[in-house]
Scaffold this active site. Structure first.
Site, short mmCIF file in Angstrom:
data_model
loop_
_atom_site.label_atom_id
_atom_site.label_comp_id
_atom_site.label_asym_id
_atom_site.label_seq_id
_atom_site.Cartn_x
_atom_site.Cartn_y
_atom_site.Cartn_z
N GLY A 28 122.35 80.58 38.96
CA GLY A 28 122.01 80.42 37.56
C GLY A 28 121.51 81.74 37.01
O GLY A 28 120.97 82.56 37.77
N GLN A 73 117.48 87.78 31.57
CA GLN A 73 117.62 88.48 32.86
C GLN A 73 118.63 89.63 32.80
O GLN A 73 118.64 90.48 33.68
CB GLN A 73 118.04 87.49 33.96
CG GLN A 73 116.98 86.44 34.25
CD GLN A 73 117.39 85.58 35.41
OE1 GLN A 73 118.09 84.59 35.23
NE2 GLN A 73 116.99 85.97 36.63
N CYS A 108 114.78 83.98 42.66
CA CYS A 108 115.22 84.37 41.33
C CYS A 108 115.77 85.79 41.38
O CYS A 108 115.20 86.66 42.04
CB CYS A 108 114.03 84.31 40.37
SG CYS A 108 114.41 84.77 38.68
N LEU A 109 116.88 86.01 40.68
CA LEU A 109 117.48 87.36 40.66
C LEU A 109 116.51 88.39 40.11
O LEU A 109 116.57 89.56 40.48
CB LEU A 109 118.75 87.35 39.79
CG LEU A 109 119.92 86.49 40.29
CD1 LEU A 109 121.04 86.47 39.26
CD2 LEU A 109 120.43 86.99 41.64
N HIS A 139 114.46 75.72 36.12
CA HIS A 139 114.18 77.13 36.45
C HIS A 139 114.77 78.05 35.39
O HIS A 139 114.10 78.95 34.89
CB HIS A 139 114.75 77.45 37.84
CG HIS A 139 114.62 78.89 38.24
ND1 HIS A 139 113.86 79.31 39.31
CD2 HIS A 139 115.17 80.02 37.71
CE1 HIS A 139 113.94 80.64 39.40
NE2 HIS A 139 114.74 81.09 38.46
N GLU A 140 116.03 77.80 35.04
CA GLU A 140 116.71 78.69 34.07
C GLU A 140 116.12 78.54 32.67
O GLU A 140 115.95 79.54 31.96
CB GLU A 140 118.22 78.40 34.06
CG GLU A 140 118.94 78.70 35.38
CD GLU A 140 118.63 80.07 35.95
OE1 GLU A 140 118.40 81.02 35.18
OE2 GLU A 140 118.59 80.20 37.18
N HIS A 176 113.07 80.50 32.00
CA HIS A 176 113.28 81.89 31.60
C HIS A 176 113.31 82.02 30.07
O HIS A 176 112.83 83.01 29.52
CB HIS A 176 114.61 82.43 32.14
CG HIS A 176 114.55 82.87 33.57
ND1 HIS A 176 113.83 83.95 34.01
CD2 HIS A 176 115.17 82.39 34.68
CE1 HIS A 176 113.99 84.11 35.31
NE2 HIS A 176 114.80 83.16 35.75
NI NI Z 1 115.39 82.99 37.75
#
Ligand code: NI
Length: 190
Positions: A45, A50, A99-100, A141-142, A145
């Site tokens: 995701g 991000q 997370c990225l 989670h997404e 953000h």
């Molecule tokens: Ni994330």
């Protein structure tokens, strides 16, 4: 085009994210770039902030998890302006997340199992769906953000204390990462 991932400590991850309208400039291209970047970084995701864009857009592809969660087979979603209502009656489950934007850190996060998700797709068609299980976690989670929240904001105070130094170093650009990262400008590693 593969875009750099903005890393913990960068102000873009803590900035307000704008509602997206059909006249949003180069929207299709942005979504394509988010997809390409997510596959390149092997994420499941990704949210627009991000990649440094403060807009309410998320892309999810959880098909890779279908071996463990058969219901995730072929599940790919572009979420524009998603709105979540968490079913507080549903069980709260603890699972590890990563997370990225927080490379190298995985921590347990407690989330509810069931949500109501309303969103618009790339053509701005409205959707309204109950989402459960692992997908509900990824969506939460997404969407976090988009509300300036990272999963490390949701871990226990003790765990947070234990990873504090790692996070501080990360914010300074001191972290190893396999993809192109973008760090907070004033903290850039020499
Ligand atoms: Ni994330």
């Amino acid at each position: 085009m593969i875009l750099p991932i903005y890393i913990y400590g960068h102000p873009v991850l803590r900035a307000d994210n704008a509602t997206v309208t059909p006249d949003y400039p180069n929207l299709k291209e942005l979504i394509e770039n988010m997809k390409e970047t997510m596959y390149h970084t092997q994420g499941i995701g990704i949210a627009a902030p991000q990649v440094g864009v403060n807009a309410r857009i998320v892309y999810i592809d959880v098909d890779v998890l279908a071996e463990d969660f058969p219901e995730l087979k072929d599940v790919r979603m572009v979420l524009i302006n998603p709105v979540i209502d968490i079913d507080e009656e549903s069980p709260a489950v603890t699972r590890e997340e990563g997370c990225l934007s927080v490379p190298g850190i995985h921590e347990n996060v407690q989330r509810h199992e069931k949500i109501r998700l309303r969103w618009q797709d790339e053509e701005f068609n409205e959707h309204d769906q109950i989402v459960e299980g692992y997908l509900a976690r990824v969506v939460q989670h997404e969407c976090d953000h988009l509300d300036k929240t990272l999963f490390v904001d949701r871990i226990s105070p003790i765990r947070k204390q234990l990873i504090r130094k790692k996070l501080n170093n990360m914010a300074k650009g001191d972290v190893s990462c396999s993809y192109h990262c973008k760090f907070a400008p004033h903290n850039r590693k020499k």
